[in-house]
Design an enzyme around this catalytic site. Sequence first.
Site, PDB file in Angstrom:
ATOM      1  CB  SER A 147     -15.435   4.516 -47.393  1.00 56.45           C
ATOM      2  OG  SER A 147     -16.319   5.397 -48.030  1.00 56.45           O
ATOM      3  CG  ASP A 224     -16.742   1.948 -54.757  1.00 55.12           C
ATOM      4  OD1 ASP A 224     -17.791   2.543 -54.482  1.00 55.12           O
ATOM      5  OD2 ASP A 224     -15.792   1.821 -53.958  1.00 55.12           O
ATOM      6  CG  HIS A 256     -17.860   1.757 -51.158  1.00 56.16           C
ATOM      7  ND1 HIS A 256     -16.714   2.399 -51.568  1.00 56.16           N
ATOM      8  CD2 HIS A 256     -18.191   2.330 -49.965  1.00 56.16           C
ATOM      9  CE1 HIS A 256     -16.383   3.325 -50.693  1.00 56.16           C
ATOM     10  NE2 HIS A 256     -17.253   3.288 -49.698  1.00 56.16           N
TER      11      HIS A 256
END
Length: 279
Positions: A147, A224, A256
């Site tokens: 991320s 996600d 995610h």
Amino acid sequence: MELIQKNKCFDGEQRVYQFESHTLKGQCKFAIYLPPQALLGQQCAALFYLAGLTCTEETFAIKAHAQRLASRLGLILIMPDTSPRGDGVEQGDHWDIGQGAGFYINATQAPWAEHFQMESFIVDELYTITLENFPIRVHAVGIFGHSMGGHGALTLAWKYPEKFKSVSAFAPICAPSQCPWGEKAFSSYLGMDKTEWEKHDAVALIQAKGQLFSEVLIDQGKDDQFYSQLNPELLQQACQKVGQKLSLRFHDGYDHGYFFIQSFVDDHLQFHTLQLTKS
């Protein structure tokens, strides 16, 4: 450097160290996994792992389950915190800016510039400390992340290819100049000049600097919940344009979080081992 935690793990040791950082102007922590080969003094390849928003130096060590294969492969894993910490460090007013959200850049704007120098912390201070204090094989250091940390891994790899010889990411923020998370962070940390933002944007850096690595590995979950922030298609287009080989893998049903990372972390360790063996 003070050792504040040590746990045996797959015949290696999972450790946490604390030291006074001159770059961040305060106490900081990092975690490191030393495989059994390193404990015996053998020179090992090393991977920096950059975590995402709200995470700490402990998150990957606890949640990713990477030590088992790292032990077998003889990989040292280095896991810094995601931002400066402490009472004198600006907190921010939301979870996606301030402590826990350093974005792996050097802030230039008040009140962030005094402490938020995460780029220099990673590539200069922590890089030097770890190579001087642990049996890391020179020219066999890679970087990966998740991320916000995936953004950090990609951008630092393209800025410092002399230091990082391999790169991969899980669900990275590929074009922070073009998503709400990045726009908020960059406008706060760097000001409103968007030409400055592009210096810390993976898509822009790849377009500007071209092909630097033999291959890049990206894993992305199709479920996600933050997909609209990530823009993997823009990264794919940038790599195609400059001839950078990219293995962009989409996975049905994955979100995610760290269950996603657990599912594919072995692939990343094996990928880096192969890349670093070539270096």
